[in-house]
Every structure is written in C-alpha cells, then in structure tokens.
Design an enzyme around this catalytic site. Structure first.
Site, PDB file in Angstrom:
ATOM      1  N   GLY A 103       0.852  -1.185   0.000  1.00  0.00           N
ATOM      2  CA  GLY A 103       0.000   0.000   0.000  1.00  0.00           C
ATOM      3  C   GLY A 103       0.886   1.232   0.000  1.00  0.00           C
ATOM      4  O   GLY A 103       2.019   1.192   0.434  1.00  0.00           O
ATOM      5  N   CYS A 104       0.360   2.314  -0.544  1.00  0.00           N
ATOM      6  CA  CYS A 104       1.126   3.569  -0.513  1.00  0.00           C
ATOM      7  C   CYS A 104       1.120   4.095   0.923  1.00  0.00           C
ATOM      8  O   CYS A 104       0.363   3.643   1.754  1.00  0.00           O
ATOM      9  CB  CYS A 104       0.501   4.620  -1.404  1.00  0.00           C
ATOM     10  SG  CYS A 104       0.061   3.998  -3.011  1.00  0.00           S
ATOM     11  N   ILE A 105       1.991   5.071   1.180  1.00  0.00           N
ATOM     12  CA  ILE A 105       1.997   5.667   2.514  1.00  0.00           C
ATOM     13  C   ILE A 105       1.051   6.839   2.550  1.00  0.00           C
ATOM     14  O   ILE A 105       0.677   7.353   1.528  1.00  0.00           O
ATOM     15  CB  ILE A 105       3.397   6.126   2.949  1.00  0.00           C
ATOM     16  CG1 ILE A 105       4.033   6.989   1.860  1.00  0.00           C
ATOM     17  CG2 ILE A 105       4.244   4.946   3.271  1.00  0.00           C
ATOM     18  CD1 ILE A 105       5.201   7.756   2.339  1.00  0.00           C
TER      19      ILE A 105
ATOM     20  N   MET B 156      -5.806   2.328   0.952  1.00  0.00           N
ATOM     21  CA  MET B 156      -4.779   3.352   0.786  1.00  0.00           C
ATOM     22  C   MET B 156      -4.789   3.801  -0.672  1.00  0.00           C
ATOM     23  O   MET B 156      -5.217   3.054  -1.528  1.00  0.00           O
ATOM     24  CB  MET B 156      -3.403   2.785   1.152  1.00  0.00           C
ATOM     25  CG  MET B 156      -3.333   2.205   2.543  1.00  0.00           C
ATOM     26  SD  MET B 156      -3.568   3.440   3.815  1.00  0.00           S
ATOM     27  CE  MET B 156      -1.931   4.160   3.883  1.00  0.00           C
TER      28      MET B 156
END
Lengths: 105, 424
Positions: A103-105, B156
């Site tokens: 997942g991206c931050i 996310m």
C-alpha cells in the site's frame, strides 16, 4: 534468501515465497506456484488477472492493489476473491512472479 | 506576460500561489481557482471528535489567505485540456494558461464501499475526515457510555496516513479521562500487514497500540458495511462487529481529473515526476500536494516542502530554463499519542521514519513521545495560517530531509517503495 524450484528451474524467493527477481519467471511456472497455494487449475479468468498484474508491474514497477484490480482489470472484486480466495492482489502477484504489492503511505 | 492557473486553493494551491506572487515578474498573471470560499484547517479535524477543536475556528475564507496579487475565481472546474492549454469551468468562460498547477487535492468517496452510506451512516458510523463527519462524531462520542469502537482504514492511499492511528491513541486517552476505558473496546482495522507501511515506524506504532489495549486487525479489505448487524465484512468473508465505526473511506483525486484527457490515473491522481514535480502529461503542468500519484504522504508538510520546488520550476519553465530535480519526498509529521504528548516523524522517499532527534537546537525527539512535540503540534495551527500558507520557509526546517540526528540501523534501511522505484 530462500529458493524454490519451479518447472525444473531454481529461483530465489523471499520468506513469503514472492520472487525476488521477476525476470526469472516463466509462464510454465504459474500453474505449479498456484497449486502450492491451493489453486488446482488456472482458468482463462485466472490468466487474465495474472497477465494484467504482471503487465502492470512491468509498466509501473509495482503490483496493483485489490482496489486497482477491481477498477481496471475488468474482473469485479467479488469475482477476484472467488478466483484467488486468500487475497487477489497477493496471490496473483505470487503466481505472476512479482514482488508483494505494498500500500502507498 | 504569462498566465499561471492554479487549480485548487487549499494548502498546496494557496502556498504555491503566494510563493509565485513574490517570485514572478509583475506583468505575469496568477489565477487561483476553487469551488467555494472556505479554507479548512485539516489538521484540526483530528481533535474535533474529542471536543478539542471548535469547528467554526477551523475555517477561514480562501480569498483572505491569498496574496492581493492573485486573482481568485470561485467556480467548479469541469476539465483541463492539456493539448489546448485550457481550463473549463461552470458559469465562467474557459481559461487559457501558459502554466497550470494542479493543487486540487484528494477527496473521500464514501459511496465506493458497499453499504457504507446506508441507514447507519452518521448514526453508528462516522468519518472524521470532513467537518460535518467530525462534528457528528463529537456528539456521538460525548454520549458514548461503552461498547466496541472500530477504526477502519478502507483502502490506501489516504490523507495524513497516521491520523487514524492518532485517533485510536486519542480515543484511549479520552475514555481514560472519563474513567470508562474498561467499558470500551477499541479495534484498529487496516488493509496493510501492520500498523503502518514503513517497517521501523510500523513496529513502534504497533506496540503503542498494544500498550493502550487497542486490538490490531491486519490485511482486512473492507467489502461492505452491514448496518443490520453493525458489522464490517471483508471481501474474503471475515467480519468485525462494531457499536460505533469510525471509517476512513477510500480517496480519489478531484472529479475533473477523470474528465481531463490523459491527466490522471485510475483513481484521479496525477502521474508526476517525483523530483521536479512536473506532470507526465504535459511540460507546462505541475502538480503539488495530495493531487499527485507520488509515493509520498498526502500531508500538508509534503505540500509545503514541494512548494519551493514547484514555484521555482514554474519560473524556470517560463524562462525556458531546465527544471530543478530537488524534491526528495520529505514529510514531517507530528503524531498525537494522547495525554498531551506527541511524536515527530521525519522521512522521505528513501529513508523511513527513524528514531533520533530532529536537528533543532533543542533536539526534538523523533519517533518518541514527548510533551514538546505535542506543543509543537498545537503551535502548528499558527504556523499554518501565518507562515506555511503565506509561502514562507519555516525557519530551520528545510525542504530536504536532514539526515543528521537520525539513528540509522546497522546497514542502510531503504523503504520497499524506494526499492521499487529504483527497479523501474
């Protein structure tokens, strides 16, 4: 670093079984990896997702998340989970010989 | 005589407009466009549910934050045509630009998740990512006497990725202060495989949840919200029941990005060069803040650090010069941990948040709870309105991440994301 042997070829994998070198992957390895994970047969629908995941990786440098898959692979999220019950993003990435998607931050 | 059109007058758009107002020759025109005249101080949303922020004080007029030199147009953008260098608006003639800056941020899409906005929405389930949601949640928490609270990040990327964890810490402190912590279960449910994405930080934040008795459920991809049974159901059939759900819905870029040919990705974020911040679709479109597709946090500090590079590069482009490749992904965030303490994290594309000290004279501790950091977070509201939005540099905090003061583990730590980008 661990290794695994698929289709008579020894490849390097990480602790969770993801390829560390995606270029070592060949299509013939996919059904063998899938079987290890409890997916006995790769149907054309499975292949559609596996190819999509791999193309995306080669294009962007990262494996797609479930949300991206549901939106862009042409397969709905519900259907994706039917094909890859333990998590489509992770399972398809493993079978397609690419690193685990993050997942991206 | 050039025209720079800035789409969005939130944190990123305002600070870049004000920087350009100081930088560009007088005969250049700077236009900022946004839908309304309400600039929301988003860092305040975290405190709102706990009665520690006054909703009316979190909003100021957008126009008032912009330099007099900037022309403000209040209108809805429907499309950008990168080939024609034109912005299309509702009830306003199309606008031709020499340079466009995309600063339209990200928004939450609560209707993307099945059932989320059903009949329990704003009754048993809330988000604190909007002013309305945060205010409604405050009223509910005020009357909460016990039960199961579930904090769920649906997917996310999200704005301020540490905010949902901070919510858990503050909720723990809130119920302790009310002496009913033993009647409240708090569960943090995330699609990630740990509390956070970056390994060292993830393990520290994970143990902070544990210390506070917050249960952690990982790799949970929320498929639907079922208000008949007040239960979150994942796509792989797992269930998490709740009495009160605090949901962080998925995010996308602004709506017009989806209608602008070649501009955005599948989620309306704009593919952007990580160092020069020019868009990948056109040489005269720059991107700043939450609107980018970059592997940097969607946070005000990142927009601030990007502001210097974007404003310089807009000027370089107009002068026919080559661009600065200066942005390093720097983010600097306070993490509220409850009871008037906070931690500071400081990181970039290549270096994950590490313990140590931020190199200020008084040695602000990194990745460690302290009262000083909490005061820093409170003082930030003043800094936001008076320094950051004005496009001024914050003294002693440069746009590039300082490496001094950080305790690097033996062997260099590289985040998975940076490894990925190097493999490209």
């Amino acid at each position: 670093m661990a290794t695994a042997t698929y289709d008579g070829v020894e490849v390097e994998v990480n602790d969770e079984g993801f390829f560390t070198d995606p270029s070592a992957w060949r299509e013939e390895m996919a059904p063998i990896i899938a079987k290890e994970m409890g997916i006995d047969e790769l149907t054309p629908d499975h292949w559609r997702v596996i190819r999509f995941v791999r193309d995306r990786y080669l294009e962007t440098g990262g494996g797609p998340t479930v949300r991206v898959l549901g939106k862009t692979s042409g397969v709905t999220v519900k259907e994706l989970y039917r094909l890859f019950p333990k998590g489509p993003a992770k399972e398809a990435a493993k079978i397609a010989g690419i690193p685990k998607p993050v997942g991206c931050i | 005589m050039s025209t720079v059109a800035i789409i969005g007058a939130g944190t990123a758009g305002t600070l870049v407009a004000n920087r350009l107002a100081k930088q560009l020759p007088r005969n250049d025109t700077i236009i900022a466009i946004d839908l309304d005249n309400s600039h929301l101080y988003q860092p305040g949303l975290l405190f709102l549910p706990f009665g520690k922020a006054n909703p009316a004080k979190l909003v100021r007029p957008r126009r008032g934050q912009l330099s007099q030199r900037v022309t403000y147009i209040q209108a809805l953008v429907t499309k950008i045509d990168p080939k024609e260098n034109t912005v299309y608006l509702v009830d306003h003639p199309p606008l031709h630009y020499d340079v466009a800056v995309i600063a339209s941020g990200s928004k939450i899409v609560s209707d993307e998740t099945e059932g989320m906005t059903g009949d329990g929405w704003l009754k048993d389930a809330f988000t604190f990512y909007t002013l309305e949601g945060g205010t409604a949640l405050r009223n509910r928490l005020e009357n909460f006497t016990g039960g199961r609270i579930v904090v769920n990040v649906v997917d996310m990327p999200i704005k301020c990725p540490v905010a949902p964890l901070e919510f858990c810490f503050l909720a723990d402190a809130f119920f302790r202060d009310r002496s009913i912590r033993d009647k409240v279960e708090i569960t943090y449910v995330t699609p990630l495989d740990g509390a956070f994405t970056k390994p060292v930080c993830s393990s520290i934040l994970g143990s902070m949840l544990k210390d506070r008795g917050v249960e952690l459920v990982t790799e949970f991809n929320t498929g639907s919200v079922d208000y008949q049974r007040n239960t979150l159901v994942s796509f792989d059939g797992r269930e998490v029941p709740f009495d009160l759900a605090v949901l962080i819905p998925p995010h996308t870029g602004a709506e017009y990005v989806f209608h602008s040919p070649g501009l955005g990705d599948d989620f309306g974020f704009v593919p952007t060069d990580p160092k020069s911040l020019v868009s990948k679709v056109a040489k005269n479109i720059f991107v700043i803040g939450d609107a980018t597709d970059l592997p940097a946090s969607k946070a005000g500090s990142v927009a601030h650090f990007e502001g210097e590079v974007v404003s310089h590069n807009v000027q370089h482009f107009l002068n026919g010069e080559s661009l600065e490749e200066a942005f390093d992904g720097h983010a600097n965030c306070f993490i509220e941990s409850g009871h008037s303490k906070a931690m500071l994290i400081d990181f970039n594309y290549d270096t994950e948040p590490l313990p140590g000290n931020f190199p200020l004279r008084f040695g602000t501790p990194l990745l460690k709870e302290s009262r000083l950091n909490h005061l820093g977070k409170l003082a930030f509201s003043w800094v936001y309105w008076h320094v950051l939005l004005k496009g001024r540099d914050i003294p002693l905090i440069g746009s590039q991440m300082p490496t001094s003061g950080k305790r690097f583990p033996a062997g260099e730590v590289r985040s998975p994301l940076s490894t990925q980008s190097r493999d490209r």
